[in-house]
Scaffold this active site. Sequence first.
Site, PDB file in Angstrom:
ATOM      1  CE  LYS A  80     -33.125  43.131  -9.106  1.00  0.00           C
ATOM      2  NZ  LYS A  80     -33.632  41.744  -8.942  1.00  0.00           N
ATOM      3  CB  SER A 155     -30.963  40.455  -6.291  1.00  0.00           C
ATOM      4  OG  SER A 155     -31.989  40.332  -7.267  1.00  0.00           O
ATOM      5  CB  SER A 179     -34.692  38.820  -6.660  1.00  0.00           C
ATOM      6  OG  SER A 179     -33.512  38.139  -6.303  1.00  0.00           O
TER       7      SER A 179
HETATM    8  N1  GLN Z   1     -31.215  34.872  -3.998  1.00  0.00           N
HETATM    9  C1  GLN Z   1     -31.322  34.083  -5.179  1.00  0.00           C
HETATM   10  C2  GLN Z   1     -29.970  34.015  -5.868  1.00  0.00           C
HETATM   11  O1  GLN Z   1     -29.062  34.579  -5.353  1.00  0.00           O
HETATM   12  C3  GLN Z   1     -32.395  34.642  -6.067  1.00  0.00           C
HETATM   13  C4  GLN Z   1     -31.977  35.793  -6.873  1.00  0.00           C
HETATM   14  C5  GLN Z   1     -33.039  36.350  -7.752  1.00  0.00           C
HETATM   15  O2  GLN Z   1     -34.215  36.022  -7.656  1.00  0.00           O
HETATM   16  N2  GLN Z   1     -32.606  37.196  -8.668  1.00  0.00           N
HETATM   17  O3  GLN Z   1     -29.820  33.424  -6.882  1.00  0.00           O
END
Ligand code: GLN
Length: 491
Positions: A80, A155, A179
């Site tokens: 990532k 994400s 994410s």
């Molecule tokens: N979807 C969540 C956010 O937007 C989690 C994001 C993540 O785990 N990086 O904060």
Amino acid sequence: MADVTRMTATEIASLIASGEASAVEVTRAHLDRIAEVDDRVHAFLHVDTDGALEAARAVDAKRAAGERLGPLAGVPVAVKDVLTAKGVPTTVGSKILEGWRPPYDSTIVQRLRAAGTVMLGKTNMDEFAMGSSTEYSAYGPTGNPWDLGRIPGGSGGGSSAALAAYEAPLAIGSDTGGSIRQPGAVTGTVGAKPTYGGTSRYGLVAFSSSLDTPGPCARTVLDAALLHEAIGGHDPRDSTSIPAPVPEVVAAARVGASGDLTGVKLGLVSEFSGEGAEPGVTAAFRDAVDALTKLGAEVVEVSCPHFQYALPAYYLIAPSECSSNLARFDGVRFGLRVGDDGNRSLEEVMSLTRDAGFGPEVKRRIMLGTYALSSGYYDAYYGQAQKVRTLITRDFAAAFEQADVLISPTTPFVAFPFGSRTADPYQMYLADLFTIPTNLYGGPGISVPCGLSEGLPVGLQIMAPTMADDRMYRVGAALESVIGTLTPPEL
Ligand code: GLN
């Protein structure tokens, strides 16, 4: 030789160890697959062809010299784009870091190299890891290999999509609110969030430092465990790293694969297993729970009354930390700089740079966080959210007195069509309804495929006490022994 891109990491490693395939052949097969499908999937932001082949050649040379190879030597991995790799572009899905080539490796990347894995490149993500669909990437979205008109989660959608598209057998994600697990669930792959502090944040571009946790993504539970073991463990360069060995996740995955869960107590989180999810998700989840019962597990209902406040508490804590962490992107030290024509003040250049470099969701988070931390509001918002965090931790502690692990669906809904949740931020935030409590508590959680709903994958989440990551791998592998791996339609 059979198509190596369809093999598990475990199978690939043994082919390489036995000399039936070279690491270079395996790497080329994956690079070819990326060339074949990634213009449609867009899982990668950067493919490091030269670096990958060089790493693969080093593994082949080591084998030729008779040196011992680690359990993942020669296996390709996609990383990532939130983790630094020396000299390799690292954007975090943002324009503000476009063109930045970090001068150092993150600890995770360093450990991946030490394990002899082959880094194929950097994967797409929502900007600064804020989002649940990769639609907030500044470089365009990633498609879900199950249906290219749908989101792959976020994400870390790029990492999970790369697995489901057979572009890589292993990937790295980061989980702040879900994410790793949510993209795993909606792409029919496995994603594990380790215990907070169990994997190093050194070189992970910070979003919310008290929550950010890098972790493994794979197509099988055992592969995820092997990757977890390779990247986990204490790192003196991360002040919140836990000074303890990695829990025995590989051994636990092997035990679980036998399909025997006699004596294991599963806590069904009542707040998450009825309403709140799509009927098809609940149905697949319920069938999976029945299957786990047939393996000998005992299911007990547990109530976690404060989980309902996890989402609002998270959307105060994470933006607060983000507003502080993202202050460093000022147009001076990293990447983008706008308007520096010699006539503007430093403040103007910073403001123009941040306006041009950050997307709307990142700006929303910075504003939310700045507001929540401002004097006069601090106690009412940030302080209150921290109290909720404590209550959630107590819910977990009480639940783990009744059960070894907790289970729920990973996400309330399957992969949704592009554009269907971008108009209202709250609709996007709901994707992490079931995953966020674990982050606030700091424990580990894994998503394992548990079936389909209307032809799309559903994930089952297993949550364990802190530093008992092995438990979730045991149950996850047992579930996989009944469900098997899910195969998407050919691209
Ligand atoms: N979807 C969540 C956010 O937007 C989690 C994001 C993540 O785990 N990086 O904060």
